[in-house]
Structures are given as structure tokens and as C-alpha cells.
Motif scaffolding. Structure first.
Motif, short mmCIF file in Angstrom:
data_model
loop_
_atom_site.label_atom_id
_atom_site.label_comp_id
_atom_site.label_asym_id
_atom_site.label_seq_id
_atom_site.Cartn_x
_atom_site.Cartn_y
_atom_site.Cartn_z
N GLN A 186 -25.83 -17.80 -23.98
CA GLN A 186 -26.09 -16.77 -24.98
C GLN A 186 -27.55 -16.80 -25.44
N LYS A 187 -28.08 -18.00 -25.65
CA LYS A 187 -29.48 -18.13 -26.06
C LYS A 187 -30.42 -17.59 -24.98
N LEU A 188 -30.10 -17.86 -23.73
CA LEU A 188 -30.93 -17.40 -22.62
C LEU A 188 -30.96 -15.88 -22.54
N GLU A 189 -29.86 -15.24 -22.89
CA GLU A 189 -29.78 -13.78 -22.85
C GLU A 189 -30.32 -13.12 -24.11
N ASP A 190 -30.37 -13.86 -25.20
CA ASP A 190 -30.78 -13.32 -26.49
C ASP A 190 -32.27 -13.06 -26.53
N ILE A 215 -36.87 -26.11 -29.40
CA ILE A 215 -36.88 -26.77 -28.09
C ILE A 215 -35.43 -27.05 -27.70
N VAL A 216 -34.96 -26.39 -26.64
CA VAL A 216 -33.60 -26.61 -26.14
C VAL A 216 -33.70 -27.50 -24.91
N LEU A 217 -33.05 -28.66 -24.98
CA LEU A 217 -33.15 -29.68 -23.94
C LEU A 217 -31.88 -29.74 -23.10
N PHE A 218 -32.07 -29.91 -21.81
CA PHE A 218 -30.99 -29.80 -20.83
C PHE A 218 -31.18 -30.90 -19.79
N CYS A 219 -30.07 -31.44 -19.28
CA CYS A 219 -30.15 -32.46 -18.23
C CYS A 219 -28.92 -32.37 -17.34
N THR A 245 -38.27 -19.79 -28.30
CA THR A 245 -37.47 -20.91 -27.82
C THR A 245 -38.02 -21.37 -26.48
N ILE A 246 -38.17 -22.67 -26.33
CA ILE A 246 -38.61 -23.25 -25.07
C ILE A 246 -37.44 -24.02 -24.48
N SER A 301 -23.11 -26.00 -26.65
CA SER A 301 -22.39 -25.99 -25.38
C SER A 301 -23.19 -25.20 -24.35
N THR A 302 -22.79 -25.28 -23.10
CA THR A 302 -23.46 -24.48 -22.07
C THR A 302 -23.18 -22.98 -22.27
N THR A 303 -22.06 -22.64 -22.88
CA THR A 303 -21.77 -21.24 -23.21
C THR A 303 -22.78 -20.74 -24.24
N GLU A 304 -23.05 -21.55 -25.25
CA GLU A 304 -24.05 -21.18 -26.25
C GLU A 304 -25.44 -21.12 -25.63
#
Length: 130
Positions: A39-43, A89-93, A49-50, A33-36
């Protein structure tokens, strides 16, 4: 009578097979989720992680998450080599559909640790850079 039955049921069978296959294909892709994502961005342990935004450049420039690298889905098949196979690799769109497509492409190229973000920028509640 049998031809009518075949004409009616054959398209239904194809639709069921198509949607069943696409669901099966995407089940092997981990989603968050965007919440997770927040959390990954702050961790701090996410150093391997890319974060990749697969939207087109004009979409990215209109508003994106600061930590995201822009590699559009339209160029991913040639630009994927800049991504380490050892990294997550975390993918977002925009909504989560293109990130799933990107994840499947990367899986085909031998990436094993790919994650797609459900809901994309539409569901993102955090800060956006323009």
C-alpha cells in the motif's frame, strides 16, 4: 545445595533478561506487514519515503522490489548518510530480522521515522525484479 541451585537458575535468569531486553529494544521500532508495504509503495503521498532493502547485493540481485534501494546491513554504518533524516525510512530484508537490526542502527544515528517490514521478501506477494 545452594551452588547447584545457582548453577541451574543463573543461566535461566540471563536468558530471560536477554530476551526481555531484545523485545524491549525492538518495541520502539514501528513494524508493518508486506501488505502495508504494498500500500505504501502505491500511495502517491509516500513521496517522502525511502524504501531500503538491507540484504546483501547478491540477494538483492536474485530478486527485489523495483522501488527498493539496496544498502546492505553490512555497510549501513558507513552508507547511512545517503538517507535523509526528514524522510520515512522503510527497511526490508529476507525475513524481517535484519531490517529490525538496521532500524535500531538508524535510531542510534538519530533517525526517528524508521519502519521495519515483517516477513521480508519471504512474505512478499508482489512483483519481484531480477
Amino acid at each position: 545445595m545452594r551452588i547447584k541451585t545457582i548453577v541451574i537458575y543463573l543461566p535461566i535468569v540471563f536468558l530471560i533478561l536477554y530476551f526481555g531486553y531484545t523485545q524491549f529494544e525492538n518495541k520502539s521500532i514501528k513494524t508493518i506487514s508486506t501488505t502495508e508495504l504494498a500500500q505504501k509503495l502505491e500511495d502517491e503521498s509516500s513521496s517522502n519515503t525511502i524504501f531500503v532493502d538491507v540484504r546483501e547485493p547478491h540477494e538483492f540481485e536474485a530478486g527485489h522490489i523495483k522501488e527498493m534501494k539496496n544498502i546492505p546491513l553490512s555497510t549501513l554504518k558507513t552508507d547511512y548518510k545517503s538517507l535523509s533524516k526528514d524522510a520515512e525510512i522503510v527497511l526490508f530484508c529476507r525475513s524481517g530480522k535484519r531490517s529490525l537490526q538496521a532500524a535500531n542502527i538508524l535510531k542510534d544515528y538519530g533517525y526517528s521515522n524508521v519502519v521495519s517490514v515483517n516477513g521480508g521478501i519471504q512474505a512478499w506477494q508482489g512483483e519481484v525484479v531480477k
